[in-house]
Enzyme design. Structure first.
Site, PDB file in Angstrom:
ATOM      1  N   ARG A   1     -62.258 -67.061  22.517  1.00 37.69           N
ATOM      2  CA  ARG A   1     -62.116 -66.527  23.869  1.00 37.69           C
ATOM      3  C   ARG A   1     -60.696 -66.063  24.165  1.00 37.69           C
ATOM      4  O   ARG A   1     -60.478 -65.237  25.054  1.00 37.69           O
ATOM      5  CB  ARG A   1     -62.639 -67.536  24.884  1.00 37.69           C
ATOM      6  CG  ARG A   1     -64.176 -67.651  24.809  1.00 37.69           C
ATOM      7  CD  ARG A   1     -64.721 -68.785  25.647  1.00 37.69           C
ATOM      8  NE  ARG A   1     -64.289 -70.080  25.196  1.00 37.69           N
ATOM      9  CZ  ARG A   1     -64.890 -70.819  24.249  1.00 37.69           C
ATOM     10  NH1 ARG A   1     -65.959 -70.370  23.653  1.00 37.69           N
ATOM     11  NH2 ARG A   1     -64.414 -71.999  23.908  1.00 37.69           N
TER      12      ARG A   1
ATOM     13  N   GLU B   1     -61.084 -83.667  16.635  1.00 42.33           N
ATOM     14  CA  GLU B   1     -61.537 -85.004  17.003  1.00 42.33           C
ATOM     15  C   GLU B   1     -62.234 -85.678  15.829  1.00 42.33           C
ATOM     16  O   GLU B   1     -62.047 -86.860  15.566  1.00 42.33           O
ATOM     17  CB  GLU B   1     -62.483 -84.922  18.207  1.00 42.33           C
ATOM     18  CG  GLU B   1     -62.809 -86.272  18.797  1.00 42.33           C
ATOM     19  CD  GLU B   1     -63.628 -86.161  20.075  1.00 42.33           C
ATOM     20  OE1 GLU B   1     -64.110 -87.198  20.525  1.00 42.33           O
ATOM     21  OE2 GLU B   1     -63.786 -85.042  20.597  1.00 42.33           O
TER      22      GLU B   1
END
Length: 179
Positions: free
Chosen positions: A62, A99
């Site tokens: 994006r 993560e």
């Protein structure tokens, strides 16, 4: 009198995406609205009025949408930082922690010249891993980062602090609590 909409008002939240417990902040609704999109681009540009910026670097994916629009408005070039294996020319790469696991981003090795002033943009700042890796790539090519600009910050995940600890100026349009 009705409240004037803010950028945050155009962003929808999708609960439990992509995993249970995640509140996904979806900027596609902002991009789809011409007033909201214009507002976001204008607000991302505002702090850099009068600053020398040679190139805008957008982080996949994006950040490409935002970066292209911002580069156009500034009259500068645009440079993408992409996931490994997506750029056709000779690249340099940087790995970073996610993560759960690791990822690698790349930039063309001739995309930035030493001393060029760079604005880094993306839609969302969470842990700062992708942005941090992008900053390292830009610095390896000799670029001087003016600032990093994002639409959304998730402050609880520590990305702003990570980038500030790297010596970066960080500009965000809005924050959301939680993950």
């Amino acid at each position: 009198m009705p409240k004037k909409p803010a950028v945050k008002d155009y962003i929808r939240t999708i609960v439990d995406f992509p995993h249970e417990g995640i509140m996904f902040r979806d900027v596609t609704t902002l991009f789809a609205d011409p007033r909201g999109f214009r507002m976001a681009i204008d607000q991302m540009l505002h702090p850099y009025a009068g600053e020398q910026i040679d190139k805008v670097v957008g982080l996949e994916a994006r950040g490409f949408i935002l970066g292209g629009a911002i580069a156009h408005q500034l009259g500068t070039g645009f440079v993408p930082i992409r996931k490994k294996g997506k750029l056709p020319g000779t690249t340099i790469s940087q790995d970073y922690k996610l993560e759960y696991g690791e990822a690698i981003v790349e930039i063309h090795d001739d995309a930035i010249q030493p001393g060029e002033k760079i604005l880094v943009v993306d839609d969302l700042l969470a842990t700062g891993g992708t942005a941090g890796a992008g900053i390292k790539l830009i610095e390896r090519l000799g670029g001087e980062i003016v600032s990093c600009a994002f639409i959304v910050d998730l402050p609880e995940l520590g990305g702003s602090k990570l980038l500030e600890d790297m010596g970066m100026d960080v500009h965000v349009l809005c924050e959301f609590e939680g993950l």
